[in-house]
Scaffold this motif. Structure first.
Motif, short mmCIF file in Angstrom:
data_model
loop_
_atom_site.label_atom_id
_atom_site.label_comp_id
_atom_site.label_asym_id
_atom_site.label_seq_id
_atom_site.Cartn_x
_atom_site.Cartn_y
_atom_site.Cartn_z
N UNK A 1 0.58 -1.17 0.05
CA UNK A 1 0.10 -0.01 -0.22
C UNK A 1 0.92 1.49 0.12
N UNK A 2 2.18 1.02 0.31
CA UNK A 2 3.09 2.11 0.15
C UNK A 2 4.40 2.01 -0.70
N UNK A 3 3.97 1.97 -1.98
CA UNK A 3 5.06 1.73 -2.85
C UNK A 3 6.33 2.83 -2.74
N UNK A 4 6.07 3.98 -2.40
CA UNK A 4 6.94 5.09 -2.32
C UNK A 4 7.93 4.72 -1.31
N UNK A 5 7.89 3.78 -0.63
CA UNK A 5 8.88 3.46 0.63
C UNK A 5 10.13 3.11 0.12
N UNK A 6 11.41 3.57 0.53
CA UNK A 6 12.52 3.06 0.14
C UNK A 6 13.33 3.06 1.46
N UNK A 7 14.41 2.34 1.50
CA UNK A 7 15.01 2.07 2.80
C UNK A 7 16.44 2.74 2.51
#
Length: 330
Positions: A324-330
């Motif tokens: 649901x949060x594809x923009x997340x990157x680590x």
């Protein structure tokens, strides 16, 4: 006071209702105590919510706590609000003590002034601490906490006993063991493992799980079983002597390595496991085991959720979160 008859439960107050456990408890209370007002507190405003009467509250503000309790006049208070991160309790001991002890004292003093009602003081199995080194604990085992979180909860637990002997407030001191479920913070071990697996599956991190001591054994319940115990205790509180302590546990400890292995089997990729020494604590104890005979005999409670489903639910939560949060990157 009961959920039927001459003195029905009309108002229930849950502190820390917007937290992990509270989100599971509130709908159970609405179902199990039809017609009762369910009030819940949060430090920040909450505007939802399906029958819940939300109140913004800082439990460290004694005047605000007293005013709220006087206004609600609760028949039952379930005191969940706490600082529950053990690691944070070492780095921020003062705030941990303020929230866990002094916040609890504010609730207890406010109820003493009202002079009635049931207080469910929610503690933690971690309060037994070093006593676990002697084997299985029951409610008569001495409290020997090994970290600031556990010590502050133990102090609040003992203060609740004093309240039970010096006021008209009926007190039950709940001592839940480890519990988990979808939505739990990743500072806790099951959710930490599950989050790392979901991130690796999504390509957000290398396919490695960083772990602490895998030999430690803990007694895990799904959070829904714990909140079912809270509800059952409220329903049966007349049969429980005021001030009683009640363990909430399965009685079946399992090694953290078994938890990890089961989660890895549920994963969609191959994973490596790496020891992270920063996740080790000197005060860790090898095995947490307790008995819940008192809970079972008074309420008939039993564990309902099997471990595999419990672990699957946590892993699926994190998979859904990253989907649901594809923009997340680590």
């Amino acid at each position: 006071m009961s959920c039927s008859g001459i003195n029905p439960i009309k108002r229930i107050l849950v502190t820390g209702g917007s937290g992990f456990v509270g989100r599971y408890l509130l709908p159970v209370l609405l179902d199990d105590f039809p017609g009762a007002e369910v009030h819940a507190t949060s430090q920040t405003p909450v505007v939802d919510e399906k029958g819940i009467l939300w109140r913004q509250l800082d439990i460290c503000d004694a005047n605000a706590v007293e005013a709220l309790v006087a206004d609600v006049q609760p028949d039952v208070v379930i005191h969940l609000a706490a600082q529950s991160n053990v690691a944070l309790s070492f780095s921020q001991p003062s705030s941990t003590w303020d929230i866990n002890l002094h916040g609890s004292l504010n609730i207890q003093r406010a109820l003493a002034k009202v002079g009635r009602g049931l207080l469910m003081q929610v503690g933690s199995a971690d309060m037994y601490g070093a006593s676990f080194r002697l084997g299985e604990v029951d409610e008569n085992t001495i409290l020997q906490p090994l970290n600031p979180y556990a010590a502050s909860k133990a102090a609040a637990d003992l203060a609740a006993y004093t309240l039970s002997q010096t006021s008209n407030v009926h007190v039950i001191r709940c001592r839940p063991f480890n519990h988990t479920g979808a939505g739990q913070s990743s500072v806790f071990v099951v959710s930490s493992f599950a989050q790392q697996i979901a991130e690796a599956e999504k390509g957000l991190r290398e396919p490695v799980i960083r772990v602490g001591d895998l030999t430690a054994e803990r007694d895990f319940l799904h959070v829904s079983d714990v909140v079912a115990a809270y509800s059952a205790l409220i329903k049966n509180h007349k049969n429980i002597e005021t001030g009683s302590a009640i363990n909430i546990c399965s009685g079946e400890p399992v090694a953290i390595s078994v938890i990890l292995d089961e989660l890895v089997r549920l994963s969609r990729i191959s994973l490596d496991v790496v020891l992270d020494t920063e996740r080790l604590r000197k005060s860790d104890i090898p095995c947490v085991q307790g008995g819940a005979d008192r809970l079972k005999s008074v309420t008939g409670w039993s564990r309902k959720v099997e471990r595999v489903w419990m672990l699957s639910s946590v892993l699926d939560y994190w998979r859904d979160y990253y989907a649901a949060n594809p923009e997340i990157s680590l």
